[in-house]
Every structure is written in structure tokens, then in C-alpha cells.
Design a protein around this motif. Sequence first.
Motif, PDB file in Angstrom:
ATOM      1  N   ASP A  77       0.789  -1.085   0.063  1.00 32.93           N
ATOM      2  CA  ASP A  77      -0.051  -0.007   0.179  1.00 32.93           C
ATOM      3  C   ASP A  77       0.797   1.332   0.030  1.00 32.93           C
ATOM      4  O   ASP A  77       0.680   2.099  -0.777  1.00 32.93           O
ATOM      5  N   ARG A  78       1.766   1.187   0.916  1.00 35.02           N
ATOM      6  CA  ARG A  78       2.548   2.464   1.060  1.00 35.02           C
ATOM      7  C   ARG A  78       3.386   2.861  -0.197  1.00 35.02           C
ATOM      8  O   ARG A  78       3.576   3.787  -0.790  1.00 35.02           O
ATOM      9  N   LEU A  79       3.891   1.813  -0.807  1.00 31.10           N
ATOM     10  CA  LEU A  79       4.841   1.763  -2.140  1.00 31.10           C
ATOM     11  C   LEU A  79       3.814   2.364  -3.183  1.00 31.10           C
ATOM     12  O   LEU A  79       4.117   3.481  -4.096  1.00 31.10           O
ATOM     13  N   TRP A  80       2.559   1.702  -3.366  1.00 32.06           N
ATOM     14  CA  TRP A  80       1.619   2.418  -4.323  1.00 32.06           C
ATOM     15  C   TRP A  80       1.286   3.449  -4.372  1.00 32.06           C
ATOM     16  O   TRP A  80       1.111   4.302  -5.177  1.00 32.06           O
ATOM     17  N   ALA A  81       0.939   3.976  -2.788  1.00 34.10           N
ATOM     18  CA  ALA A  81       0.369   5.133  -2.550  1.00 34.10           C
ATOM     19  C   ALA A  81       1.499   6.444  -3.022  1.00 34.10           C
ATOM     20  O   ALA A  81       1.040   7.543  -2.950  1.00 34.10           O
ATOM     21  N   SER A  82       2.907   5.887  -2.810  1.00 31.50           N
ATOM     22  CA  SER A  82       3.694   6.902  -3.022  1.00 31.50           C
ATOM     23  C   SER A  82       3.784   7.738  -4.604  1.00 31.50           C
ATOM     24  O   SER A  82       4.286   8.735  -4.897  1.00 31.50           O
ATOM     25  N   ALA A  83       2.988   6.810  -5.246  1.00 33.16           N
ATOM     26  CA  ALA A  83       2.772   7.483  -6.802  1.00 33.16           C
ATOM     27  C   ALA A  83       1.687   7.410  -7.553  1.00 33.16           C
ATOM     28  O   ALA A  83       1.462   8.108  -8.591  1.00 33.16           O
ATOM     29  N   ARG A  88      -4.752   0.496  -4.926  1.00 39.44           N
ATOM     30  CA  ARG A  88      -3.668  -0.404  -5.449  1.00 39.44           C
ATOM     31  C   ARG A  88      -4.219  -1.688  -6.005  1.00 39.44           C
ATOM     32  O   ARG A  88      -5.428  -2.233  -5.606  1.00 39.44           O
ATOM     33  N   PRO A  89      -3.458  -2.207  -7.133  1.00 42.06           N
ATOM     34  CA  PRO A  89      -4.169  -3.421  -7.789  1.00 42.06           C
ATOM     35  C   PRO A  89      -3.825  -4.740  -6.727  1.00 42.06           C
ATOM     36  O   PRO A  89      -2.905  -4.644  -5.876  1.00 42.06           O
ATOM     37  N   ARG A  90      -4.668  -5.789  -6.651  1.00 42.40           N
ATOM     38  CA  ARG A  90      -4.540  -6.662  -5.801  1.00 42.40           C
ATOM     39  C   ARG A  90      -3.285  -7.409  -6.194  1.00 42.40           C
ATOM     40  O   ARG A  90      -2.933  -7.652  -7.376  1.00 42.40           O
ATOM     41  N   CYS A  91      -2.458  -8.103  -5.252  1.00 45.61           N
ATOM     42  CA  CYS A  91      -1.275  -8.820  -5.748  1.00 45.61           C
ATOM     43  C   CYS A  91      -1.156  -9.974  -4.991  1.00 45.61           C
ATOM     44  O   CYS A  91      -1.400 -10.334  -4.142  1.00 45.61           O
ATOM     45  N   ALA A  92      -0.342 -11.130  -5.972  1.00 47.62           N
ATOM     46  CA  ALA A  92       0.086 -12.383  -5.387  1.00 47.62           C
ATOM     47  C   ALA A  92       1.558 -12.079  -4.966  1.00 47.62           C
ATOM     48  O   ALA A  92       2.468 -11.856  -5.962  1.00 47.62           O
ATOM     49  N   VAL A  93       1.822 -12.185  -3.819  1.00 46.95           N
ATOM     50  CA  VAL A  93       3.211 -12.087  -3.430  1.00 46.95           C
ATOM     51  C   VAL A  93       3.960 -13.532  -3.092  1.00 46.95           C
ATOM     52  O   VAL A  93       3.244 -14.239  -2.159  1.00 46.95           O
ATOM     53  N   THR A  94       4.881 -13.907  -3.854  1.00 46.81           N
ATOM     54  CA  THR A  94       5.414 -15.225  -3.474  1.00 46.81           C
ATOM     55  C   THR A  94       6.912 -15.080  -3.207  1.00 46.81           C
ATOM     56  O   THR A  94       7.960 -14.498  -3.832  1.00 46.81           O
ATOM     57  N   SER A  95       7.366 -15.564  -1.803  1.00 45.03           N
ATOM     58  CA  SER A  95       8.767 -15.455  -1.256  1.00 45.03           C
ATOM     59  C   SER A  95       9.221 -16.737  -1.316  1.00 45.03           C
ATOM     60  O   SER A  95       8.489 -17.709  -0.644  1.00 45.03           O
ATOM     61  N   ILE A  96      10.503 -16.898  -1.486  1.00 43.90           N
ATOM     62  CA  ILE A  96      11.266 -18.239  -1.312  1.00 43.90           C
ATOM     63  C   ILE A  96      12.466 -17.460  -0.354  1.00 43.90           C
ATOM     64  O   ILE A  96      13.217 -16.844  -0.620  1.00 43.90           O
ATOM     65  N   ASN A  97      12.743 -18.127   0.923  1.00 43.32           N
ATOM     66  CA  ASN A  97      13.837 -17.994   1.778  1.00 43.32           C
ATOM     67  C   ASN A  97      15.072 -18.990   1.462  1.00 43.32           C
ATOM     68  O   ASN A  97      14.688 -20.043   1.626  1.00 43.32           O
ATOM     69  N   HIS A  98      16.088 -18.697   1.019  1.00 37.44           N
ATOM     70  CA  HIS A  98      17.227 -19.433   0.519  1.00 37.44           C
ATOM     71  C   HIS A  98      18.352 -19.362   1.803  1.00 37.44           C
ATOM     72  O   HIS A  98      19.064 -18.516   1.830  1.00 37.44           O
ATOM     73  N   LEU A  99      17.899 -20.017   2.897  1.00 38.61           N
ATOM     74  CA  LEU A  99      18.560 -19.996   4.006  1.00 38.61           C
ATOM     75  C   LEU A  99      19.082 -21.446   4.434  1.00 38.61           C
ATOM     76  O   LEU A  99      18.230 -22.423   3.983  1.00 38.61           O
ATOM     77  N   PRO A 100      20.260 -21.314   4.872  1.00 33.79           N
ATOM     78  CA  PRO A 100      20.761 -22.958   5.411  1.00 33.79           C
ATOM     79  C   PRO A 100      19.305 -23.679   6.369  1.00 33.79           C
ATOM     80  O   PRO A 100      18.960 -22.946   6.962  1.00 33.79           O
TER      81      PRO A 100
END
Length: 300
Positions: A77-83, A88-100
Motif C-alpha cells: 500500500d505505501r509503495l503504491w500510494a507514493s505514486a 492499489r491493484p491486488r497482488c500475489a506475493v510469493t517469497s522463497i527464503n534461501h537459508l541453510p
Amino acid sequence: MKTATATAHSNIALVKYWGKRADAPPALNLPAVGSLSMTLDGLRTVTTVAAAGSDSFSLDGEAVSGKPEQKVYAHLDRLWASAHETPRPRCAVTSINHLPTAAGLASSASGFAALTMAAATAFELDLTTARLSEFSRMGSGSAARSIFGGFVRLDAGEAADGRDCVARPLAGAEDWPLRLVVVQTTRGVKPVGSTEGMQASRDTSPYYQPWVDTSIQDLDAAQAAIEARDLPRLGAIVEHSCFKMHACMMATVPPIVYWKPASLGAIHAVWAAREEGLHGYVTMDAGPHVKVLCLSLIHI
Ligand code: DP6
């Protein structure tokens, strides 16, 4: 919007951040002290932001709910609202952590830095690295430092809007090939999160103000030691900053003690090895693991 993927690496503070500015709006997440870190090439988060019918956030293939999920959407929201003034469009956020596996290392630094970069590209924001650092900081203070590799300084700044609280690189990883060895002392999640722990220290620890007041000396001294590539000098500051922060935590009411017996065992093992000539220096964060700063070719 576009689909965008970004990678950010985690970092470990050599001069610690613990505490937020009391005079600033909580949403800006402004630190009370500056910090200085080393970005780690072995730990990273890869995040993709794509348009979707509804918001979703998955981490390592599993849907995330509750507070962590809400923090991600608030960040979008804050990134979108800055401009934009439009919703804001709805978003799919997919994260992968590469940690041991099960390293038990905090990933909010790499997580919010990767999210900031992926969302900024997806929303076509064209931000400078300083602005990327500033936005990352609003997600998590340590994330501001993960915008850069190598040795990174984040000043607390003075501006009311936090514009001068952005990270800057001091030296590249290739300029001084130090290593950080992680001694995993337990499994499982930490009992007190950093955000709430900092708040409690500010409210109750008699050592909080001295901690804040003396931090700038450590920052400047650590920067000078990095410029001089002087590991014993840097190591002494790293340990001092770490133990000062933990003293502040322990004097919080109720006490915040992240240490386990194995943590203390690891600290003494490093100190004993140092007596025999090893250049290894310990640091610990908001958890029981011990990290050892050392040169790249060592045998403990
Ligand atoms: C002990 O960056 O996790 O690791 O800004 O509340 O998200 P928030 O805190 P966070 O705190 C990190 C604390 C630390 C020291 C450090 O990384 O500087």
C-alpha cells in the motif's frame, strides 16, 4: 502493473540497531540509533509480485496469514500510494527464503528489501537506491541495509520525515573478504520479536538512554576500522556493541534474555580460540545464535 522478481541478501549488524525514535510516527519506523552491517551472500530471499484477483502472500510455498501477511500488504500500500491516487491493484506475493536448513536466522531484512524492490518494479516506480532503502526501512529497520552488498551504514538521521535515514555502502564485499560463521545454538522461534522487544527496552530499561547516547561513537569507530581493514579493531567494536545491546535488553522489565547455555559456551570457545591467535569476534542478535566474524581462511 508488471510481474517482477527481486533477490535481496540478509545482513548482520556489526554495530547494532535496537530502539526507535520516540518523536516520529511509528509508520516511518525510524531508528533511535544508526547501525552498520555486513551483507551475507549465503542467505537470500527471492520475491515475486504479480497482479492477481485478490491479495495473497506465500512464503516457501505456504500461505501466510495474520500479522506478517498484513505487514506485507501495508508495505505494498505505501509503495503504491507514493505514486498513485487510485486503489492499489491486488497482488500475489510469493517469497522463497534461501537459508541453510533450520538456521533460525531472521529473514525480515532480506524479506522486506526483496519485497520493496519487486513491488517497486511491478508498480513501475523507478526509485533510487536511497528511496528503496527508505521504503525497506519502513517495513523493517534492518531491511534498509539489505539494499546494498558489502559493508553498509545506516545513520539514524534527524529529518522529521526520515529522508536522511537511508543506508549507504561503505565498502564492497570484494574489498575485504570477511566471513561470518553462524553457530546455531537451538532450534525454534525466538520468544520476543525485535519490534516489541525494542519498545519494551525503551520503556523500561535503565540502560536504554546510555545505549542510544553512545552508539554514534561505535558507528564512527567501526567505519574507521573498516576503512583501515583492521579486523582486531573492528572486532572489539563489534563485541562491545553487541554486549551493550544485550545488557540493555537484559535490564528491560521483564528481562529479555535471548541467550541459551550453548550461546555462552560458543562465546567462551571463540574467546579461548582467540587467546591462541584466532581472529574471531562474536556477535548476537535478537535470538540465541552466535555469529563469529573472522577472516576467510580459518580453522576453529
Ligand atoms: C537485534 O530490523 O527486525 O537484529 O525495525 O522492528 O523490524 P524492526 O526490527 P528489526 O531489528 C533488528 C534488530 C537486531 C539488530 C540489527 O539488525 O541491527
